[in-house]
Design an enzyme around this catalytic site. Structure first.
Site, PDB file in Angstrom:
ATOM      1  N   GLY A  45       0.843  -1.193   0.000  1.00  0.00           N
ATOM      2  CA  GLY A  45       0.000   0.000   0.000  1.00  0.00           C
ATOM      3  C   GLY A  45       0.875   1.239   0.000  1.00  0.00           C
ATOM      4  O   GLY A  45       1.986   1.211   0.536  1.00  0.00           O
ATOM      5  N   GLN A  50       3.155   9.933   1.029  1.00  0.00           N
ATOM      6  CA  GLN A  50       4.419   9.202   1.191  1.00  0.00           C
ATOM      7  C   GLN A  50       5.405   9.449   0.053  1.00  0.00           C
ATOM      8  O   GLN A  50       6.568   9.052   0.147  1.00  0.00           O
ATOM      9  CB  GLN A  50       4.157   7.697   1.301  1.00  0.00           C
ATOM     10  CG  GLN A  50       3.448   7.322   2.592  1.00  0.00           C
ATOM     11  CD  GLN A  50       3.284   5.827   2.697  1.00  0.00           C
ATOM     12  OE1 GLN A  50       2.364   5.258   2.111  1.00  0.00           O
ATOM     13  NE2 GLN A  50       4.189   5.176   3.412  1.00  0.00           N
ATOM     14  N   CYS A  92       5.386   0.293   7.944  1.00  0.00           N
ATOM     15  CA  CYS A  92       5.063   1.407   7.055  1.00  0.00           C
ATOM     16  C   CYS A  92       6.315   1.736   6.250  1.00  0.00           C
ATOM     17  O   CYS A  92       7.408   1.807   6.815  1.00  0.00           O
ATOM     18  CB  CYS A  92       4.640   2.615   7.891  1.00  0.00           C
ATOM     19  SG  CYS A  92       4.263   4.066   6.893  1.00  0.00           S
ATOM     20  N   LEU A  93       6.149   1.937   4.944  1.00  0.00           N
ATOM     21  CA  LEU A  93       7.304   2.257   4.090  1.00  0.00           C
ATOM     22  C   LEU A  93       8.001   3.540   4.546  1.00  0.00           C
ATOM     23  O   LEU A  93       9.189   3.718   4.302  1.00  0.00           O
ATOM     24  CB  LEU A  93       6.869   2.399   2.628  1.00  0.00           C
ATOM     25  CG  LEU A  93       6.347   1.126   1.949  1.00  0.00           C
ATOM     26  CD1 LEU A  93       5.868   1.447   0.540  1.00  0.00           C
ATOM     27  CD2 LEU A  93       7.430   0.049   1.914  1.00  0.00           C
ATOM     28  N   HIS A 134      -4.817   1.609   7.382  1.00  0.00           N
ATOM     29  CA  HIS A 134      -3.481   2.215   7.368  1.00  0.00           C
ATOM     30  C   HIS A 134      -3.406   3.318   6.295  1.00  0.00           C
ATOM     31  O   HIS A 134      -2.905   4.416   6.555  1.00  0.00           O
ATOM     32  CB  HIS A 134      -2.447   1.118   7.110  1.00  0.00           C
ATOM     33  CG  HIS A 134      -1.029   1.572   7.160  1.00  0.00           C
ATOM     34  ND1 HIS A 134      -0.174   1.237   8.187  1.00  0.00           N
ATOM     35  CD2 HIS A 134      -0.296   2.335   6.297  1.00  0.00           C
ATOM     36  CE1 HIS A 134       1.010   1.792   7.956  1.00  0.00           C
ATOM     37  NE2 HIS A 134       0.967   2.455   6.812  1.00  0.00           N
ATOM     38  N   GLU A 135      -3.903   3.008   5.081  1.00  0.00           N
ATOM     39  CA  GLU A 135      -3.788   3.961   3.969  1.00  0.00           C
ATOM     40  C   GLU A 135      -4.720   5.163   4.142  1.00  0.00           C
ATOM     41  O   GLU A 135      -4.362   6.284   3.779  1.00  0.00           O
ATOM     42  CB  GLU A 135      -4.044   3.270   2.628  1.00  0.00           C
ATOM     43  CG  GLU A 135      -3.013   2.189   2.279  1.00  0.00           C
ATOM     44  CD  GLU A 135      -1.574   2.650   2.432  1.00  0.00           C
ATOM     45  OE1 GLU A 135      -1.283   3.834   2.184  1.00  0.00           O
ATOM     46  OE2 GLU A 135      -0.725   1.828   2.840  1.00  0.00           O
ATOM     47  N   HIS A 138      -3.172   7.543   6.549  1.00  0.00           N
ATOM     48  CA  HIS A 138      -2.138   8.376   5.911  1.00  0.00           C
ATOM     49  C   HIS A 138      -2.745   9.645   5.319  1.00  0.00           C
ATOM     50  O   HIS A 138      -2.157  10.721   5.407  1.00  0.00           O
ATOM     51  CB  HIS A 138      -1.461   7.610   4.764  1.00  0.00           C
ATOM     52  CG  HIS A 138      -0.219   6.876   5.171  1.00  0.00           C
ATOM     53  ND1 HIS A 138       0.854   7.510   5.743  1.00  0.00           N
ATOM     54  CD2 HIS A 138       0.139   5.576   5.049  1.00  0.00           C
ATOM     55  CE1 HIS A 138       1.816   6.618   5.975  1.00  0.00           C
ATOM     56  NE2 HIS A 138       1.411   5.440   5.571  1.00  0.00           N
TER      57      HIS A 138
HETATM   58 ZN   LIG Z   1       2.314   3.644   5.865  1.00  0.00          ZN
END
Ligand SMILES: [Zn+2]
Length: 169
Positions: A45, A50, A92-93, A134-135, A138
């Site tokens: 995701g 991000q 998380c990236l 999660h997304e 963000h």
């Molecule tokens: Zn994330």
């Protein structure tokens, strides 16, 4: 085009993103770039903030390229309903090399627009439900670190501070 992933500490990650108002070729290109950047970073995701773009759009592929039908575009998404609970590790990236156990809803229904602006509803369970939450977080400027206890969050922040000081963040 592959974008670098913005890391925790950049204010764009903690700023609510602006709604998508224009659907067209520019957005299609952004979505393609987001999928490409997500796959390159080995994620399932990715939200536009991000990659430093403060717009309400996320991409998800919990099959990681296996199933074309699992490629989802969430423009202006909202959570419609949440049922049950699941506990599991979440990463998380934008917070690389950290994973923490976190309780999320088990079955989540969202409403969002696709890349063409058409509204749809979709229900996800387990990993997809976690990805939805999660997304969408963000896009509202919330990171999973914000859901942790103060003690855990402070520990992570201290470690990240050290990494930053050493030029490793
Ligand atoms: Zn994330």
């Amino acid at each position: 085009m592959i974008y670098p992933i913005v890391k925790y500490g950049d204010p764009v990650l903690e700023t609510p993103a602006a709604p998508i108002t224009e659907f067209g070729d520019k957005l299609k290109k952004l979505v393609d770039d987001m999928f490409e950047s997500m796959y390159e970073a080995q994620g399932v995701g990715l939200a536009a903030p991000q990659i430093g773009i403060s717009l309400k759009i996320s991409v998800i592929d919990t099959s990681f390229k296996e199933d074309p039908a699992a490629r989802l575009v969430l423009a202006n998404p909202q959570i419609v309903s949440v049922e049950g609970k699941q506990r599991g590790d979440e990463g998380c990236l934008s917070i690389p090399d950290f994973r923490e156990s976190l309780v999320r809803g088990k079955k989540v229904t969202i409403r969002a627009q696709d890349v063409d602006g058409n509204w749809y509803e979709k229900t996800g369970e387990d990993l997809l439900a976690r990805a939805f939450q999660h997304e969408i977080d963000h896009l509202n400027g919330t990171l999973y670190i914000h859901h942790l206890s103060g003690l855990k969050r402070d520990m992570m922040k201290r470690k990240i501070k050290r990494l930053k000081r050493d030029g490793e963040w």
